[in-house]
Design a protein around this motif. Structure first.
Motif, PDB file in Angstrom:
ATOM      1  N   GLY A 201       0.777  -1.230   0.000  1.00  0.00           N
ATOM      2  CA  GLY A 201       0.000   0.000   0.000  1.00  0.00           C
ATOM      3  C   GLY A 201       0.812   1.284   0.000  1.00  0.00           C
ATOM      4  N   ARG A 202       2.140   1.181  -0.111  1.00  0.00           N
ATOM      5  CA  ARG A 202       2.992   2.374  -0.124  1.00  0.00           C
ATOM      6  C   ARG A 202       3.885   2.343  -1.361  1.00  0.00           C
ATOM      7  NH1 ARG A 202       4.320   4.552   4.890  1.00  0.00           N
ATOM      8  NH2 ARG A 202       5.584   6.034   3.682  1.00  0.00           N
ATOM      9  N   ARG A 203       4.139   3.530  -1.918  1.00  0.00           N
ATOM     10  CA  ARG A 203       5.065   3.614  -3.043  1.00  0.00           C
ATOM     11  C   ARG A 203       6.495   3.482  -2.526  1.00  0.00           C
ATOM     12  NH1 ARG A 203       3.709   5.704  -7.913  1.00  0.00           N
ATOM     13  NH2 ARG A 203       5.617   6.940  -8.075  1.00  0.00           N
ATOM     14  N   ARG A 204       7.216   2.520  -3.081  1.00  0.00           N
ATOM     15  CA  ARG A 204       8.596   2.280  -2.664  1.00  0.00           C
ATOM     16  C   ARG A 204       9.496   2.236  -3.905  1.00  0.00           C
ATOM     17  NH1 ARG A 204       8.685   3.492   2.685  1.00  0.00           N
ATOM     18  NH2 ARG A 204       7.093   2.303   3.820  1.00  0.00           N
ATOM     19  N   THR A 205      10.750   2.587  -3.698  1.00  0.00           N
ATOM     20  CA  THR A 205      11.720   2.614  -4.786  1.00  0.00           C
ATOM     21  C   THR A 205      12.804   1.575  -4.551  1.00  0.00           C
ATOM     22  OG1 THR A 205      11.342   4.975  -5.166  1.00  0.00           O
ATOM     23  CG2 THR A 205      13.385   4.048  -6.035  1.00  0.00           C
ATOM     24  N   ALA A 206      13.162   0.866  -5.607  1.00  0.00           N
ATOM     25  CA  ALA A 206      14.322  -0.027  -5.596  1.00  0.00           C
ATOM     26  C   ALA A 206      15.275   0.459  -6.679  1.00  0.00           C
ATOM     27  CB  ALA A 206      13.912  -1.473  -5.870  1.00  0.00           C
ATOM     28  N   GLY A 207      16.526   0.687  -6.304  1.00  0.00           N
ATOM     29  CA  GLY A 207      17.534   1.119  -7.263  1.00  0.00           C
ATOM     30  C   GLY A 207      18.682   0.133  -7.302  1.00  0.00           C
ATOM     31  N   VAL A 208      19.282  -0.048  -8.472  1.00  0.00           N
ATOM     32  CA  VAL A 208      20.400  -0.977  -8.608  1.00  0.00           C
ATOM     33  C   VAL A 208      21.547  -0.295  -9.348  1.00  0.00           C
ATOM     34  CG1 VAL A 208      18.832  -2.952  -8.670  1.00  0.00           C
ATOM     35  CG2 VAL A 208      19.660  -1.985 -10.812  1.00  0.00           C
ATOM     36  N   LEU A 209      22.750  -0.745  -9.042  1.00  0.00           N
ATOM     37  CA  LEU A 209      23.948  -0.340  -9.777  1.00  0.00           C
ATOM     38  C   LEU A 209      24.780  -1.580 -10.006  1.00  0.00           C
ATOM     39  CD1 LEU A 209      26.162   2.757  -9.429  1.00  0.00           C
ATOM     40  CD2 LEU A 209      27.257   0.514  -9.233  1.00  0.00           C
ATOM     41  N   VAL A 210      25.269  -1.763 -11.241  1.00  0.00           N
ATOM     42  CA  VAL A 210      26.060  -2.943 -11.579  1.00  0.00           C
ATOM     43  C   VAL A 210      27.442  -2.535 -12.076  1.00  0.00           C
ATOM     44  CG1 VAL A 210      23.983  -4.255 -12.191  1.00  0.00           C
ATOM     45  CG2 VAL A 210      25.289  -3.119 -13.998  1.00  0.00           C
ATOM     46  N   GLN A 211      28.413  -3.378 -11.772  1.00  0.00           N
ATOM     47  CA  GLN A 211      29.751  -3.331 -12.372  1.00  0.00           C
ATOM     48  C   GLN A 211      29.839  -4.599 -13.213  1.00  0.00           C
ATOM     49  OE1 GLN A 211      32.952  -4.001  -9.640  1.00  0.00           O
ATOM     50  NE2 GLN A 211      34.544  -3.216 -11.007  1.00  0.00           N
ATOM     51  N   ALA A 212      29.593  -4.459 -14.530  1.00  0.00           N
ATOM     52  CA  ALA A 212      29.401  -5.619 -15.400  1.00  0.00           C
ATOM     53  C   ALA A 212      30.716  -6.049 -16.030  1.00  0.00           C
ATOM     54  CB  ALA A 212      28.379  -5.294 -16.490  1.00  0.00           C
ATOM     55  N   ASN A 213      31.053  -7.340 -15.854  1.00  0.00           N
ATOM     56  CA  ASN A 213      32.339  -7.859 -16.345  1.00  0.00           C
ATOM     57  C   ASN A 213      32.259  -9.375 -16.494  1.00  0.00           C
ATOM     58  OD1 ASN A 213      35.206  -7.186 -16.954  1.00  0.00           O
ATOM     59  ND2 ASN A 213      35.640  -8.516 -15.218  1.00  0.00           N
ATOM     60  N   PHE A 214      31.197  -9.866 -17.119  1.00  0.00           N
ATOM     61  CA  PHE A 214      30.956 -11.308 -17.100  1.00  0.00           C
ATOM     62  C   PHE A 214      30.768 -11.864 -18.499  1.00  0.00           C
ATOM     63  CE2 PHE A 214      27.035  -8.992 -16.462  1.00  0.00           C
ATOM     64  CZ  PHE A 214      26.117  -9.612 -17.288  1.00  0.00           C
ATOM     65  N   GLY A 215      30.907 -13.215 -18.603  1.00  0.00           N
ATOM     66  CA  GLY A 215      30.814 -13.894 -19.878  1.00  0.00           C
ATOM     67  C   GLY A 215      29.418 -14.412 -20.153  1.00  0.00           C
ATOM     68  N   GLY A 216      29.226 -14.857 -21.389  1.00  0.00           N
ATOM     69  CA  GLY A 216      27.940 -15.384 -21.820  1.00  0.00           C
ATOM     70  C   GLY A 216      27.572 -14.812 -23.176  1.00  0.00           C
ATOM     71  N   THR A 217      26.310 -14.940 -23.545  1.00  0.00           N
ATOM     72  CA  THR A 217      25.785 -14.408 -24.801  1.00  0.00           C
ATOM     73  C   THR A 217      24.695 -13.401 -24.489  1.00  0.00           C
ATOM     74  OG1 THR A 217      26.252 -16.466 -25.986  1.00  0.00           O
ATOM     75  CG2 THR A 217      24.652 -14.972 -26.989  1.00  0.00           C
ATOM     76  N   LEU A 218      24.862 -12.185 -24.956  1.00  0.00           N
ATOM     77  CA  LEU A 218      23.916 -11.119 -24.659  1.00  0.00           C
ATOM     78  C   LEU A 218      22.500 -11.489 -25.070  1.00  0.00           C
ATOM     79  CD1 LEU A 218      23.209  -8.161 -23.878  1.00  0.00           C
ATOM     80  CD2 LEU A 218      23.821  -7.521 -26.219  1.00  0.00           C
ATOM     81  N   ARG A 219      21.558 -11.254 -24.157  1.00  0.00           N
ATOM     82  CA  ARG A 219      20.140 -11.405 -24.462  1.00  0.00           C
ATOM     83  C   ARG A 219      19.435 -10.085 -24.177  1.00  0.00           C
ATOM     84  NH1 ARG A 219      17.984 -16.314 -25.463  1.00  0.00           N
ATOM     85  NH2 ARG A 219      19.402 -18.085 -25.288  1.00  0.00           N
ATOM     86  N   VAL A 220      18.681  -9.620 -25.157  1.00  0.00           N
ATOM     87  CA  VAL A 220      17.888  -8.394 -25.009  1.00  0.00           C
ATOM     88  C   VAL A 220      16.447  -8.728 -25.361  1.00  0.00           C
ATOM     89  CG1 VAL A 220      17.551  -6.016 -25.757  1.00  0.00           C
ATOM     90  CG2 VAL A 220      19.867  -6.956 -25.603  1.00  0.00           C
TER      91      VAL A 220
END
Length: 353
Positions: A201-220
């Motif tokens: 019942g309340r407006r809440r905010t979640a924020g994230v910050l990443v330091q990206a340096n990993f392997g794999g195949t990009l998915r968008v």
């Protein structure tokens, strides 16, 4: 001639972010800056350490207001794959409290950064009698593009990132701790995003910050995309390994156990981006809260919207880290290509093969 280390102040992004391109992840709206700084009382500072051609490194500081050993914040941590050096992990997990800002840097500079953070904290008002302190410092290995053995991040760089940390827009891509990082075959770096959601019942905010340096195949948006499929040339060299450090902040009144559950979702979200979670990857999330649980704790059964907000936010932050980064040639002449926005959109518009 050596180039000086420079604090990177927030500014309008020079390259388009995900939403600028019409790539919208999830249904919840972002905060005003679509950044971790949308959570009240959270600031970010960067110092970029670049000495061409061999050094591309730095430090990034996520600074919650008022955090300290006398005023710790509830926090949780989750390890997806533990090939990394997250300094301060055991006490954070044991006590469920965060006593310092969260700093990110290069692997072999992490210990120097932790020492500098301790020195900075001991000088804060209210810390005059402090005899124990738990610095939290995460790292990614930027040795592909930077002379990591030089350990170029110094005390003055750490202090500059902490002292210039501010709210508002957050610089992304090849800045701070993301200056020399590579992810999913492309030049990556720092990325951030936020979501505003209804929670109990309340407006809440979640924020994230990443330091990206990993392997794999990009998915968008669920589509697998390689450097060749978006016309960016040869993928960044190196094994299918690496790391990702994720910092999550929220103003929801959660306790440490619930914040650990939030941290788990942050690491889970990397799978959406194509992460390989390889043997050599250090995948960590630290989640902290700025809202007091005594203000009315949220029941576990009501956490679903916040979990979804974090999943969407991490996915978008990783994409922002790629879109903001620029092609970089570094140590040993190795090059990491940028993700070209126009060709990304063309690849997404093309029929699946």
């Amino acid at each position: 001639m050596e180039q000086p280390s420079l604090p990177q102040r927030p500014s309008a992004p020079a390259r388009p972010r995900s939403r600028d391109l019409g790539i919208v992840i999830g249904t919840a709206a972002p905060g005003p800056h679509n950044a971790i700084t949308d959570v009240p009382g959270v600031r970010v500072g960067h110092t970029t350490v670049r000495r061409e051609p061999d050094v591309h490194s730095g430090v990034t500081a996520v600074v919650p207001d008022l955090v300290g050993p006398r005023t710790p914040l509830p926090a949780g941590v989750f390890t997806g794959n533990g090939y990394g050096k997250l300094i301060g992990t055991t006490q954070l997990a044991e006590l469920g409290t965060l006593e310092t800002p969260v700093l990110l840097t290069s692997t072999l500079s992490a210990f120097r950064v932790a020492d500098a953070l301790v020195g900075w904290m001991l000088e804060r008002p209210g810390c005059e009698e402090v005899l124990s302190l738990n610095p939290v410092v995460g790292e990614c290995n930027d040795g592909l593009l930077s002379d990591i053995r030089a350990r170029p991040v110094r005390q003055e760089d750490v202090r500059a990132a902490l002292d210039t940390a501010s709210g508002g827009p957050v610089a992304e891509g090849c800045v701070g701790a993301g200056t020399g990082t590579v992810a999913l075959g492309f030049k990556a770096g720092i990325g951030t995003a936020s979501r505003v959601t209804d929670l109990a019942g309340r407006r809440r905010t979640a924020g994230v910050l990443v330091q990206a340096n990993f392997g794999g195949t990009l998915r968008v948006l669920g589509r697998a995309l390689t450097p060749s499929s978006v016309g960016s040339g040869t993928p960044a060299p190196g094994p299918d390994a690496g790391s990702c450090m994720i910092v999550v902040a929220t103003d929801a009144p959660l306790d440490a156990r619930q914040l650990t559950r939030v941290a788990r979702r942050a690491v889970f979200a990397l799978a959406r981006t194509g992460a390989a979670y390889s043997h050599g990857s250090g995948d960590y999330a630290v989640a902290f809260g700025t809202g007091s649980p005594t203000a009315g704790p949220v029941a576990d059964a009501e956490l679903g919207p916040l979990f979804e907000a974090v999943l969407d936010g991490v996915e978008e932050a990783v994409l922002n880290s790629l879109l903001a980064a620029t092609t970089t040639t570094g140590f040993g002449g190795r090059t990491a290509p940028a993700l070209p926005a126009d060709r990304l959109l063309a690849a997404l518009a093309a029929p699946p093969r």
